[in-house]
Design a protein around this motif. Structure first.
Motif, PDB file in Angstrom:
ATOM      1  N   ASP A  75     -57.539  12.825 -15.367  1.00  0.00           N
ATOM      2  CA  ASP A  75     -57.989  11.506 -14.930  1.00  0.00           C
ATOM      3  C   ASP A  75     -56.764  10.704 -14.506  1.00  0.00           C
ATOM      4  O   ASP A  75     -56.146  10.028 -15.298  1.00  0.00           O
ATOM      5  CB  ASP A  75     -58.723  10.806 -16.068  1.00  0.00           C
ATOM      6  CG  ASP A  75     -59.336   9.485 -15.616  1.00  0.00           C
ATOM      7  OD1 ASP A  75     -59.139   9.118 -14.447  1.00  0.00           O
ATOM      8  OD2 ASP A  75     -60.001   8.835 -16.430  1.00  0.00           O
ATOM      9  N   SER A  80     -56.326   6.891 -15.357  1.00  0.00           N
ATOM     10  CA  SER A  80     -56.520   6.417 -16.722  1.00  0.00           C
ATOM     11  C   SER A  80     -55.579   5.283 -17.072  1.00  0.00           C
ATOM     12  O   SER A  80     -55.917   4.402 -17.833  1.00  0.00           O
ATOM     13  CB  SER A  80     -56.329   7.559 -17.720  1.00  0.00           C
ATOM     14  OG  SER A  80     -57.416   8.435 -17.675  1.00  0.00           O
ATOM     15  N   ALA A 112     -74.060   3.593 -19.497  1.00  0.00           N
ATOM     16  CA  ALA A 112     -73.378   4.681 -20.198  1.00  0.00           C
ATOM     17  C   ALA A 112     -74.367   5.700 -20.737  1.00  0.00           C
ATOM     18  O   ALA A 112     -74.107   6.910 -20.716  1.00  0.00           O
ATOM     19  CB  ALA A 112     -72.531   4.108 -21.330  1.00  0.00           C
ATOM     20  N   LEU A 153     -75.413   7.890 -17.864  1.00  0.00           N
ATOM     21  CA  LEU A 153     -74.337   8.806 -17.492  1.00  0.00           C
ATOM     22  C   LEU A 153     -74.200   9.935 -18.502  1.00  0.00           C
ATOM     23  O   LEU A 153     -73.977  11.088 -18.132  1.00  0.00           O
ATOM     24  CB  LEU A 153     -73.021   8.033 -17.370  1.00  0.00           C
ATOM     25  CG  LEU A 153     -72.913   7.060 -16.200  1.00  0.00           C
ATOM     26  CD1 LEU A 153     -71.610   6.272 -16.271  1.00  0.00           C
ATOM     27  CD2 LEU A 153     -72.993   7.814 -14.869  1.00  0.00           C
ATOM     28  N   ARG A 154     -74.320   9.615 -19.793  1.00  0.00           N
ATOM     29  CA  ARG A 154     -74.192  10.647 -20.809  1.00  0.00           C
ATOM     30  C   ARG A 154     -75.344  11.649 -20.712  1.00  0.00           C
ATOM     31  O   ARG A 154     -75.144  12.860 -20.830  1.00  0.00           O
ATOM     32  CB  ARG A 154     -74.146   9.998 -22.195  1.00  0.00           C
ATOM     33  CG  ARG A 154     -74.135  10.975 -23.368  1.00  0.00           C
ATOM     34  CD  ARG A 154     -72.943  11.954 -23.283  1.00  0.00           C
ATOM     35  NE  ARG A 154     -71.674  11.299 -23.346  1.00  0.00           N
ATOM     36  CZ  ARG A 154     -70.984  11.090 -24.474  1.00  0.00           C
ATOM     37  NH1 ARG A 154     -71.494  11.471 -25.631  1.00  0.00           N
ATOM     38  NH2 ARG A 154     -69.802  10.523 -24.437  1.00  0.00           N
ATOM     39  N   LYS A 181     -59.662  11.733 -24.592  1.00  0.00           N
ATOM     40  CA  LYS A 181     -60.892  11.775 -23.816  1.00  0.00           C
ATOM     41  C   LYS A 181     -60.716  11.402 -22.348  1.00  0.00           C
ATOM     42  O   LYS A 181     -61.524  11.788 -21.506  1.00  0.00           O
ATOM     43  CB  LYS A 181     -61.930  10.833 -24.451  1.00  0.00           C
ATOM     44  CG  LYS A 181     -62.335  11.247 -25.852  1.00  0.00           C
ATOM     45  CD  LYS A 181     -63.241  10.215 -26.496  1.00  0.00           C
ATOM     46  CE  LYS A 181     -63.586  10.637 -27.918  1.00  0.00           C
ATOM     47  NZ  LYS A 181     -64.389   9.625 -28.629  1.00  0.00           N
ATOM     48  N   ARG A 208     -60.245   8.099 -19.507  1.00  0.00           N
ATOM     49  CA  ARG A 208     -60.875   6.789 -19.402  1.00  0.00           C
ATOM     50  C   ARG A 208     -62.397   6.864 -19.344  1.00  0.00           C
ATOM     51  O   ARG A 208     -63.094   6.150 -20.073  1.00  0.00           O
ATOM     52  CB  ARG A 208     -60.364   6.047 -18.170  1.00  0.00           C
ATOM     53  CG  ARG A 208     -60.921   4.622 -18.058  1.00  0.00           C
ATOM     54  CD  ARG A 208     -60.293   3.875 -16.917  1.00  0.00           C
ATOM     55  NE  ARG A 208     -60.564   4.513 -15.648  1.00  0.00           N
ATOM     56  CZ  ARG A 208     -60.002   4.126 -14.491  1.00  0.00           C
ATOM     57  NH1 ARG A 208     -59.143   3.146 -14.481  1.00  0.00           N
ATOM     58  NH2 ARG A 208     -60.298   4.749 -13.379  1.00  0.00           N
ATOM     59  N   ARG A 209     -62.943   7.733 -18.521  1.00  0.00           N
ATOM     60  CA  ARG A 209     -64.399   7.761 -18.339  1.00  0.00           C
ATOM     61  C   ARG A 209     -65.112   8.121 -19.640  1.00  0.00           C
ATOM     62  O   ARG A 209     -66.023   7.415 -20.084  1.00  0.00           O
ATOM     63  CB  ARG A 209     -64.762   8.756 -17.239  1.00  0.00           C
ATOM     64  CG  ARG A 209     -66.265   8.863 -16.965  1.00  0.00           C
ATOM     65  CD  ARG A 209     -66.542   9.906 -15.882  1.00  0.00           C
ATOM     66  NE  ARG A 209     -67.964   9.996 -15.587  1.00  0.00           N
ATOM     67  CZ  ARG A 209     -68.845  10.727 -16.285  1.00  0.00           C
ATOM     68  NH1 ARG A 209     -68.421  11.412 -17.345  1.00  0.00           N
ATOM     69  NH2 ARG A 209     -70.116  10.767 -15.934  1.00  0.00           N
ATOM     70  N   ASP A 210     -64.692   9.227 -20.265  1.00  0.00           N
ATOM     71  CA  ASP A 210     -65.360   9.666 -21.486  1.00  0.00           C
ATOM     72  C   ASP A 210     -65.088   8.710 -22.649  1.00  0.00           C
ATOM     73  O   ASP A 210     -65.936   8.539 -23.526  1.00  0.00           O
ATOM     74  CB  ASP A 210     -64.916  11.078 -21.848  1.00  0.00           C
ATOM     75  CG  ASP A 210     -65.466  12.113 -20.872  1.00  0.00           C
ATOM     76  OD1 ASP A 210     -66.470  11.802 -20.210  1.00  0.00           O
ATOM     77  OD2 ASP A 210     -64.898  13.209 -20.774  1.00  0.00           O
ATOM     78  N   CYS A 268     -64.796   5.450 -22.392  1.00  0.00           N
ATOM     79  CA  CYS A 268     -65.701   4.310 -22.208  1.00  0.00           C
ATOM     80  C   CYS A 268     -67.139   4.672 -22.573  1.00  0.00           C
ATOM     81  O   CYS A 268     -67.831   3.904 -23.250  1.00  0.00           O
ATOM     82  CB  CYS A 268     -65.630   3.811 -20.774  1.00  0.00           C
ATOM     83  SG  CYS A 268     -64.082   2.985 -20.351  1.00  0.00           S
ATOM     84  N   ILE A 269     -67.588   5.840 -22.124  1.00  0.00           N
ATOM     85  CA  ILE A 269     -68.967   6.244 -22.424  1.00  0.00           C
ATOM     86  C   ILE A 269     -69.153   6.420 -23.927  1.00  0.00           C
ATOM     87  O   ILE A 269     -70.156   5.986 -24.507  1.00  0.00           O
ATOM     88  CB  ILE A 269     -69.313   7.538 -21.664  1.00  0.00           C
ATOM     89  CG1 ILE A 269     -69.385   7.265 -20.159  1.00  0.00           C
ATOM     90  CG2 ILE A 269     -70.641   8.108 -22.150  1.00  0.00           C
ATOM     91  CD1 ILE A 269     -69.641   8.500 -19.320  1.00  0.00           C
ATOM     92  N   ALA A 306     -59.052   0.496 -21.772  1.00  0.00           N
ATOM     93  CA  ALA A 306     -59.372   1.565 -20.825  1.00  0.00           C
ATOM     94  C   ALA A 306     -58.981   1.200 -19.398  1.00  0.00           C
ATOM     95  O   ALA A 306     -58.538   2.043 -18.628  1.00  0.00           O
ATOM     96  CB  ALA A 306     -60.864   1.876 -20.888  1.00  0.00           C
TER      97      ALA A 306
END
Length: 512
Positions: free
Chosen positions: A19, A22, A73, A76-77, A188, A190-192, A194-195, A251
């Motif tokens: 990422d 990030s 989120a 997305l998950r 993780k 940034r994306r994961d 945050c989720i 993040a």
């Protein structure tokens, strides 16, 4: 062999390759921090300029934004789990976890480092429950209260306990959260990150905001004999909302631009506590409504929570917790804490005794005061009242700021020295502490209502005002002390039992 620091750096490089967005370079991080700080100052100015209305607008806006983010989120998950590529995407994360010994690594590898922090988290959660049960019997600061009269002997001991708690306990929660944030983010991406935060923090927050809080409101108004009108209520979960905001800020910019540096001496940190206390006094003067975007504005609130979260990040990156306090620092921390506690308890007891001796005192003296440590005066009738009130507020906030830093350092140091491996019971209590924090209002309020019903059945007269849930009916100190002890002990035990059961329900395991 490579050090833990080298492994952590390799993990950050691994995650960064996955990422690239990030983190920001340090100069951009400074700019981003400045912009976030200006946004916060602007929000404070907005709330101060529109008393009542401004905070209501800001709180509803925050609720809408957080709700939208949590729903996004969740979608997305669910989409990621349904995708065949999801498993492949998690492979770099598994490798990163094995490098850092993070929370996904084998637990035996990390217990020695985090057991004492888990024990501290458990104790802090119990203190939160104790704090709110105490509020219920000193007459203020909670949903359903009794004992809200100036001559209460129980309040002479309960109020200083609340003051001491309020000075440090939530700030120390933010420190622990900040301490574990960099490792989670590095592992993780940034994306994961945050989720995951929006699921583990956001879903419980939404559940309490829209369901749990209103249920507590219904129970409160029923006990006070009033009708209830639905409205979202974050309650103690304001902490989770602010932790979401801080996690989001981390993040976006990849954390503050902190170079590795040794821990400042405790004396210097105590000085920072005094400066933060001055800022706290200014906020209390600007925001008399007592709330800012869900957060209660009181001792040890906004400036301390932000500073402690920042310090937690610095402590993780620079390994401040690897070494105990020096002997001189340990003595200083305990001495400051003891002096402030003795002054706080002694002042409250003496003030209550004076009120009991002169219940109808009409003198122009500032003390004794029903609002101790604030003076009893009328700004409209006494030109010096404003100055006396500000002086008392400043002294209180500075003293509480110094205590907050000293006592937090003493607690961290003491729990670190008590670093024996945790027993199965201690580990279970630690794992259920988060759920216990979430559900405790749903137990403390009905147990308090039951206690009020029993006291009424035994002959005590307890009346509530037409539009309030804090009773000013005089009660004997024995009634209040007995009720407090019963409700506190039952609340702590039942809260952890419910939390442990809730954590094992399907659908809750991944969140709690």
């Amino acid at each position: 062999p490579s050090s833990g620091k080298d492994r952590a750096l390799r993990t950050e490089d691994l995650t960064s390759s996955r990422d690239q967005m990030s983190v920001l370079p340090h100069p951009e991080r400074r700019v981003a921090l400045l912009l976030l700080s200006l946004t916060l100052v602007g929000a404070i100015a907005f709330v101060a300029a529109l008393p009542g209305t401004g905070n209501e607008i800001l709180s509803y806006a925050l609720a809408i934004c957080l709700t939208s983010a949590v729903l996004t989120a969740s979608v997305l998950r669910c989409t990621a789990r349904a995708s065949p590529a999801a498993a492949d995407a998690e492979a770099p994360l598994d490798a990163a976890a094995q490098c850092t010994g993070s929370s996904e690594a084998p637990r035996s590898a990390q217990r020695g480092r985090s057991d004492y922090l888990d024990r501290l988290k458990t104790v802090l959660t119990a203190i939160v429950i104790l704090h709110h049960c105490t509020c219920a019997f000193v007459g203020s600061g909670w949903y359903l209260c009794v004992g809200n009269f100036a001559a209460s002997s129980f309040a002479a001991l309960g109020k200083p306990l609340l003051l001491l708690d309020q000075s440090y306990f939530m700030s120390l929660f933010f420190f622990l959260s900040g301490y574990f944030t960099p490792r989670s983010f590095a592992r993780k991406g940034r994306r994961d990150f945050c989720i995951d935060r929006l699921q583990r923090l956001g879903l419980p927050l939404m559940a309490f905001l829209y369901v749990g809080g209103p249920i507590v409101g219904v129970l409160t108004q029923a006990a006070a004999g009033h009708a209830y009108t639905y409205q979202p209520d974050p309650g103690p979960c304001w902490y989770i909302a602010w932790l979401l905001l801080l996690s989001g800020a981390y993040a976006v910019i990849g954390g503050p631009p902190l170079p590795e540096a040794p821990r400042p001496a405790l004396g210097r940190l105590v000085g920072w506590g005094a400066l933060l206390g001055m800022v706290q006094a200014l906020l209390l003067a600007l925001l008399p409504g007592g709330s800012f975007a869900f957060m209660p504005i009181t001792l040890g609130s906004l400036p301390f929570d932000l500073a402690f979260y920042y310090a937690g990040i610095a402590a993780y990156r620079s390994r401040w917790l690897d070494a105990p306090l020096a002997t001189s620092e340990r003595v200083l921390a305990w001495a400051i804490s003891a002096v402030f506690a003795l002054v706080t308890f002694g002042g409250n007891v003496a003030n209550t005794a004076a009120i009991q001796q002169q219940p109808h005192n009409n003198s122009t003296a500032y003390y004794p005061s029903a609002t101790f440590p604030m003076p009893a005066c009328d700004a409209a009738a006494d030109p010096a009242c404003g100055g006396a009130t500000l002086a008392a507020l400043l002294a209180l906030c500075v003293g509480a700021g110094v205590f907050s830093v000293a006592w937090s350092a003493a607690m961290l140091d003491t729990f670190r020295l008590w670093s024996a491996p945790s027993s199965p019971l201690q580990r279970e209590l630690g794992r259920s502490a988060y759920a216990a924090y979430l559900v405790h209002p749903l137990l403390v309020v009905p147990l308090t209502a039951l206690c009020i019903a029993l006291m009424r059945a035994a002959g005590a007269e307890i009346d509530f005002p037409p539009k309030g849930s804090s009773s000013a009916s005089p009660l004997a100190a024995g009634w209040l002390a007995l009720g407090w002890a019963a409700v506190t002990s039952a609340s702590i035990v039942m809260t952890w039992l419910v939390a442990a059961a809730l954590r094992r329900l399907p659908g809750c395991r991944q969140v709690l």
